[in-house]
Design an enzyme around this catalytic site. Sequence first.
Site, PDB file in Angstrom:
ATOM      1  N   HIS A  21      -6.356  -0.100  -8.851  1.00 43.01           N
ATOM      2  CA  HIS A  21      -6.008   0.107  -7.441  1.00 43.01           C
ATOM      3  C   HIS A  21      -5.087   1.332  -7.386  1.00 43.01           C
ATOM      4  O   HIS A  21      -4.357   1.612  -8.325  1.00 43.01           O
ATOM      5  CB  HIS A  21      -5.281  -1.148  -6.949  1.00 43.01           C
ATOM      6  CG  HIS A  21      -5.000  -1.196  -5.487  1.00 43.01           C
ATOM      7  ND1 HIS A  21      -3.971  -0.503  -4.913  1.00 43.01           N
ATOM      8  CD2 HIS A  21      -5.609  -1.873  -4.485  1.00 43.01           C
ATOM      9  CE1 HIS A  21      -3.942  -0.755  -3.605  1.00 43.01           C
ATOM     10  NE2 HIS A  21      -4.937  -1.585  -3.311  1.00 43.01           N
TER      11      HIS A  21
ATOM     12  N   ASP B 128      -1.220  -5.828 -13.552  1.00 44.76           N
ATOM     13  CA  ASP B 128      -1.229  -5.903 -12.087  1.00 44.76           C
ATOM     14  C   ASP B 128      -1.990  -7.167 -11.712  1.00 44.76           C
ATOM     15  O   ASP B 128      -3.213  -7.218 -11.761  1.00 44.76           O
ATOM     16  CB  ASP B 128      -1.907  -4.649 -11.530  1.00 44.76           C
ATOM     17  CG  ASP B 128      -2.139  -4.728 -10.024  1.00 44.76           C
ATOM     18  OD1 ASP B 128      -1.691  -5.720  -9.405  1.00 44.76           O
ATOM     19  OD2 ASP B 128      -2.776  -3.815  -9.474  1.00 44.76           O
TER      20      ASP B 128
END
Lengths: 403, 144
Positions: A118, A195
Amino acid sequence: MSEASRLRAEFPLLAANPGLHYLDSAATAQIHRTALDAVAHHETHRRANVLRGSHRLAEAADQAFDSARRSVARFLNARSADEVIFTSGATAALNLVAQAFGATLQPGDRVLISLAEHHSNFVPWQMLRDRAGIALDILPVGVNGELDLAALPQLVTDRTRLIAVTQCSNVTGAWTDVAAIVAAARAVDARVLLDGAQAVQHGPQDVQALGVDFYAFSGHKAFAPNGIGVLWGRAGVLASMPPFLGGGGMIDEVTAEKSSWAEPPRRFEAGTPPIAQAVGLAAALDWMMALDWATIHAREARLCQQMIDGLQRIPGLRLLGPEASVRRAPIVSFDIAGLHPHDVCQVLDHHGLALRGGHHCAQPLLAALGVDTCSRASLALYNDEADVAACLDAVAAAVATLT
Amino acid sequence: MSESLDLYQDAIKQMAAAAHGHGQLQSASGEAKLNNPLCGDRVYMQVALAGGRIAAIAHQTKGCLLCKAAASLLGARAVGLDISAIAGTTSALEALLREQAPVPPDWPELAMFLPAHAYPSRHKCTLLPFRALQAALRQAGAAQ
């Protein structure tokens, strides 16, 4: 009443919108009633600043905030609540590592990320590279967007200080083989940042079993309020890092000449933290920890497969994502030849479905997959067969409307 | 199911499919690339000026139907206009999207975008080619 229907009824927005098929939980999961109630209760009965007052309200706020930190620690199976730092979200948590851990790096040191990240785990490292003279290496992806772990030996060097990767892709849903990443990092004494933004809505995590050094996630993807996130860090690593933001609450002592820092986690929580949001997050995580995740995972996997099977039958539709053999979260992205996802999702909205269309803040990954944009259906524990069926019907209707 | 979705009426689809002005100019007076970071729409707009008016226009548009239709409309209509006329039409389109302002008599085709009024997230898609043309014209003016 099915289990999914019972769960759905516990989410105020879904209960208030019975015709809504919400398939955008990868962007924001709906807030659970217990989290909403906890925020309202806290603001009604215990609203005060933390670590600053001795009146009864302040004491109550302190206790609620400390309790929230302990809930997060339990959810992550952290060794200590002192390893839990509250942030404004996953992006802030990732930037905190890029700033504070980044400050310990020397020119020539290397950070390895993957092409599947991301933007929130991509851009901060590009910024650190440009600011601090480190090298940024990028693990490539295969044709289906899965991390190319075979490239690890070439990319992990004795100058690699950190490997920062997603636990689960927000586009393809593919889960990362974290053990392989950790093993490669340990071989050169590098740290690992995971993440976990997409992982937390699919159940409690175990940072000790994962073997990582940092873990980031946001509350709004865990059925909790937005404006709250978490950075978990291994105690010894956190202790070696300087603060990122300066201000109240993060100091040991301030004189006119200089300041010294509080111990973690307060060192990294300058200013008034998002207190009620932390309380809401804890309520959501406590609720999640009591759920039967084996049953939920089985249902999510079944629904995901139904979605994949149905979409595959639509002419011109290309599924993006891993082969069936790769473990995936219930996230299904797709591209329909000649149709823009913005238009597709607009028609889907007209049919009562909430899906996201766009680049999903993952432009490097989409470029590797050969598309600029795509549509994404993401499922969570409150979705059921009716949501999948409605989606499949509406995608077919979108093709008819737009061509 | 709710009422029919008039956003995607045939006029929009046909205008987008016609792709008037799609391509590239050999010699451009000005050009601009604009993105819509929200959805990934991209417009690369080129203009050639003669006597202060648009003599040729070309664009390469990656985007949704609204964005493509708007770019195609400019490809069909912009030649012969000057920067103030394009600015006026852009303002008219903004007002039409924002508050359903009347369709300007000299641009009746803008009526096809009226249904987008109800979808604020789509206004930027529709306006992107107009903004790209304005930026290309400004660049052409600066280069003169």
